[in-house]
Design an enzyme around this catalytic site. Structure first.
Site, short mmCIF file in Angstrom:
data_model
loop_
_atom_site.label_atom_id
_atom_site.label_comp_id
_atom_site.label_asym_id
_atom_site.label_seq_id
_atom_site.Cartn_x
_atom_site.Cartn_y
_atom_site.Cartn_z
CG HIS A 1 -0.23 -0.07 2.37
ND1 HIS A 1 0.26 1.04 3.15
CD2 HIS A 1 -0.02 -0.94 3.46
CE1 HIS A 1 1.02 0.72 4.22
NE2 HIS A 1 0.60 -0.53 4.49
CB CYS B 1 1.46 -3.62 5.26
SG CYS B 1 0.06 -4.35 5.62
#
Length: 337
Positions: free
Chosen positions: A195, A213
């Site tokens: 992301h 992440c």
């Protein structure tokens, strides 16, 4: 055999400005695995004003750890206007299939291979910190979301609350959403994503700082989002040492250990030897020991030439073919003195 390029004076490329998006390299047509953006081996830029290395990294879409390693004698927090800063140029592609996305956690770097096999796009990214490691393995992109909302897990909410920074149950899209404007969800247990980032964490790209992440610059995740479809294969690897060919010269690239990990020099050397044997298909070529040791000590991520082979006969002038007849074996490597 010695490496002529090790003893030559390096040509320098002074760059006027940075590209706006990810670095896109042409894939070598001969199967080599070292790619480069600029023709000259070493590239530099001038600081546009009094700034930090992190500002230069942002301008050239490099990670923080990467630009610091390349400029170990430059003050990270005070780069004077006009001061020369070294920029990344050559990269050795990770040892993975050249399709889909490869995340090499050891170099905080992503490689996306668009269909067709002619190019590779490279992006800096952040990864999971020591206690929230990004998982390794092969997976796929199962979902893409523009302007995602963030539902922080209870464990992260407790952590923030303990630091006096309580989080809501849902963080809506916007400039302070840590997922940024785009997210690619991975088919892994635990809701892992590739992301973007919010404006508060933009200088954390290229660091071991996330809750697992993979975090990218806003412009880079936008580009990746537009190129990589749902179903794209994703390889997540940890390759601190890489080797590869460029124009009959063998290069090695070495990166520091991630936090919480420690590889001894003897272990690094053993890994390097195994990789050299693999790519040369020899028991052990006569490589430059000094150059190898320097690369494994510096750990600056710069591809370093350590061995040079004679090109195939059809690429050599007549005189070189005659010399090879006296000094080279049938495997195409030079074994003379």
């Amino acid at each position: 055999m010695g490496i002529r390029s090790l003893n030559a004076v390096l040509t320098l490329s002074l760059l006027a400005s940075a590209s706006a998006f990810a670095t896109t390299y042409d894939m070598p047509s001969n199967g080599d695995t070292v790619v480069m953006e600029y023709a000259d081996p070493v590239a530099f830029t001038h600081a546009e004003q009094d700034e930090t290395l992190l500002d230069v990294a942002l301008r050239y879409r490099l990670g923080q750890a990467e630009i610091v390693r390349l400029n170990q004698k430059v003050d990270r927090w005070h780069v004077k206007k006009g001061e020369i800063v070294r920029i990344a140029n050559r990269r050795i592609l990770p040892d993975t299939p050249h399709d889909g996305i490869t995340l090499n956690l050891s170099e905080y770097r992503m490689y996306y291979y668009p269909p067709g096999g002619r190019q590779v796009m490279s992006f800096a990214h952040g990864i999971g910190r020591q206690d929230w490691k990004t998982p390794l393995g092969k997976t796929t992109v199962i979902k893409k979301v523009k302007d995602p909302s963030w539902h922080p897990p209870e464990s992260i909410r407790r952590e923030h609350a303990a630091m006096g920074d309580p989080l809501p149950e849902v963080v809506p899209p916007g400039p302070h959403n840590p997922l940024g404007a785009y997210a690619l969800y991975l088919n892994l247990p635990g809701d892992y994503r590739i992301h973007g980032t919010d404006i508060d964490k933009i200088y954390g790209i290229g660091m071991q700082i996330t809750h697992g992440c993979v975090r990218m610059y806003p412009e880079d995740i936008a580009e990746l989002y537009s190129h990589a479809p749902v179903g794209t294969t994703v390889y997540i690897v940890k390759q601190p040492i890489k080797v590869g060919w460029l124009n009959n010269t063998l290069y090695i690239e070495a990166h520091p250990d991630l936090e919480g990990e420690e590889m001894s020099q003897d272990q690094r050397y053993a890994v390097a030897l195994d990789l050299i044997r693999k790519v040369t298909k020899e028991e052990m070529p006569d490589f430059d020991q000094t150059a190898l040791n320097q690369a494994l000590h510096a750990l600056d991520g710069e591809p370093t030439p350590i061995y040079e082979r004679l090109p195939p006969l059809e690429q050599q002038p007549e005189g070189a073919q005659q010399r090879e007849a006296h000094g080279a074996s049938s495997d195409g490597y030079y074994h003379g003195t």
